[in-house]
Scaffold this active site. Sequence first.
Site, short mmCIF file in Angstrom:
data_model
loop_
_atom_site.label_atom_id
_atom_site.label_comp_id
_atom_site.label_asym_id
_atom_site.label_seq_id
_atom_site.Cartn_x
_atom_site.Cartn_y
_atom_site.Cartn_z
N GLU A 87 -28.33 83.27 -37.40
CA GLU A 87 -29.36 82.38 -37.92
C GLU A 87 -30.71 82.47 -37.20
OE1 GLU A 87 -29.08 80.28 -40.61
OE2 GLU A 87 -27.19 81.31 -40.96
N SER A 465 23.15 39.41 -51.39
CA SER A 465 23.82 38.85 -50.22
C SER A 465 23.02 39.03 -48.93
CB SER A 465 25.20 39.51 -50.06
OG SER A 465 26.01 39.22 -51.16
#
Length: 818
Positions: A87, A465
């Site tokens: 870059e 239950s």
Amino acid sequence: MKILVKILSAMMAAGILLFLAATLYVFLALVPELPSIENLEEAELKVPLRIYDKNEFLLAEYGEHRRIPLKYDDIPKKIEHALLAAEDDQFWQHSGVDPWALMAAVYELVTTGNKTRGGSTITMQVARNFFLTKEKTYNRKLNEILLALKIEKDLDKKAIFELYVNKIYLGKRAYGVVAAAQVYYGKTLDELSIAQSAMIAGLPKAPSRYNPITNPERALIRRDHIIRRMLQLGYITEEEYQTARAEPVTAELHAAEVSADARYVTEMVRSKVFETFGQEKVYTSGLKVYTTIDDHLQSAANRSLRTALLDYDRRHGYRGVAGHVDLEQVTDDPFEAELVEAERVGNLDKAVVKVVSEDKVQILLPDFKSADIPFENGIKWAKPYINENQVGDEPQAPSDVLKPGDVIWVEKKEEEYWLASIPDVEGAIVSLDPSSGAVLALVGGFDYFHNKFNRAVQARRQPGSNFKPFIYSAALEKGFTAASIINDAPVVFDDDSLEATWRPENYSGRFYGPTRLREALVKSRNLVSIRILQSIGLRYATSFAQKFGFERKAMPYDLSLALGSGAFSPLEIVRSYAVFANGGYLVTPYYVDRIESSEGELLFEGRPLRVCQGCAEQGEAVAIEKSQESQSLEQAKDQQAQPVTEYAPRIISAQNAYIIRSILREVVRRGTAVRAKTLGRSDIAGKTGTTNDQKDAWFSGFNDQVVTTAWVGFDDQKSLGARETGGRAALPMWIDYMREALRGLPVNLEEQPEGMVTVRIDEETGERANDSSRHTRFEVFKLGTAPAEIPQVNSANGQSSSSEQPAITEEAIVEDIF
């Protein structure tokens, strides 16, 4: 000659005027409009919300930007050199703008009419990324240059480069080089090779065009160009250059590495964080949420739930293949040819049958993998599904089930694959620390992305239950004892609230006559439970159950409540069982331990109501109400945490909890949960639960350190099938999970609390045993509730005397009670 001088003078004057006009435009129009860069160093990068377990392992992240900021000193030189080569190799020399690069870009534009060169320095890219839009105009370019000069004036080079490597977009939701290393290679920056560093450095120019996953050929050209530039600039040696050039493209898409599949619970966390702070900023400000989840136990919970549901699915037969492809039309791989979508649901993978032989099936898996499914273990189970109670004939060969081209689901079992189906049945499992309510593990279904309905907290199902211990606990408070005798005999109720004559039965269909309360709960006798509820009264029972956290509106006001006809979530059930596990205290489940800002500042801290034995007068804990209203991030940062000790309220006596716990341990030792004895522990207790027509199967169990509830059922509440009770469908899930949860934890049989007495009773009558008692056992009672001694006549002298009890040893008590 004079004409030429006039022309040159005119051109010079025009040039000067143009220059003055441009200068005036820049300083009068553009410079005043430039954004301030005073706070650029403190600029808030968009960092996702991250959620961690109690050991600080990543569980999930939320947010569009995957970013992990780092400081300049932490940037490896090979990454820095690759970016500079790609870059801006003059970054350390220029003042924000590279005039030669700009001139080259202008020349190319004039001569070719194309804008392939941008001439942008790293500083200009920082200016663009932080302050400007993406539109490509000359005005924006001028602003970019001016901002770059301004940034270079106010910040040093290291700070600028640091902003750049954290801000740049590198494709696939990766912002910054750290995120890119994870996304493309699943590595940290230090672990990247020179070639991989160059590949990442090639992305800022065009993240899509040079992406190594979507465009590997073009990405390779770009990478090699950058490696060559690194050599020319002296960043690497000739040998390193040759090695890097020879390295193949190894990039793959890596999801954020998480330690456990916890999507159901992390979605709960995400929702809570958004609710607490109430703004979208929570997804971009880098919040870190640390939960109570244990990643190891969360993984165990996932495995146990999926195993239980797949085992249920196989018990009820094979429901057929997922599709079919014509292999004659496929020259290579059906997944590569996109004829079959590569999918994973839970722990199941999609596969295509390639070859069917006498004793196995060869399959193709995604990513060019192949494997075998053995007939005996992996296919023989696949009897055709008919309905929940009926299957077809057992297959005699693989060809009875599969043929080449079939698209199927497979499960990897250790080193081999088994045929499978995505289960229609669903389940949930929730595990808490009973001393604080901290959620250790939570799974709300087979796979979150397959079905996001969280059954652990959103499904309200009948517990059957599984609810009985709360009725029996209420009975103990109403004067019943574990030795009380209740008649297990037929009952018929003409109850208007039930809209019909009700003739309840025991699961076995038999009646057992006079039965002790302990035995009735151990064997889960329905008729005894109904008679107990009838005796203590519905008003008292529902009020008592509310102490455990059950909502009144969720409980029917009729005798069916004794059989668990209310509707509760697994989280509500496990919270209530924690009361028995911790000795009588109501804790509040919580799963967020603390929330920190991206800088590590504490924003929120969970303060659970903890069990503290003996912290207040006579061991009674005090509940301190607390509320945490919604607040902004800024308010949270300003709030100073004040340490406050908060204790869970006692809702039942220590004696009541001890007796129920002793009965539930016997459920494991010889009752409906006897399969749990495989864990080889004497300190576990629990209760099964099965509803009418086997629509729901439950098991809730605990010791003093972990309490867990497991549930199995269909979302549309159809029957699970005959014999699919809590002990068969849900208990195996609980056992598999608790095997891991209890690993390494000591067996702890807590001491009998004060205010209790242990006596030997007659098992048939529930009275104190005497010389004529045939079957006896030890039983525990609250002081003042034990059966009285029965005077006996001394045959030798005719005098009456009390029966003399044998000496009670600890071993005998444990054998009889536990």
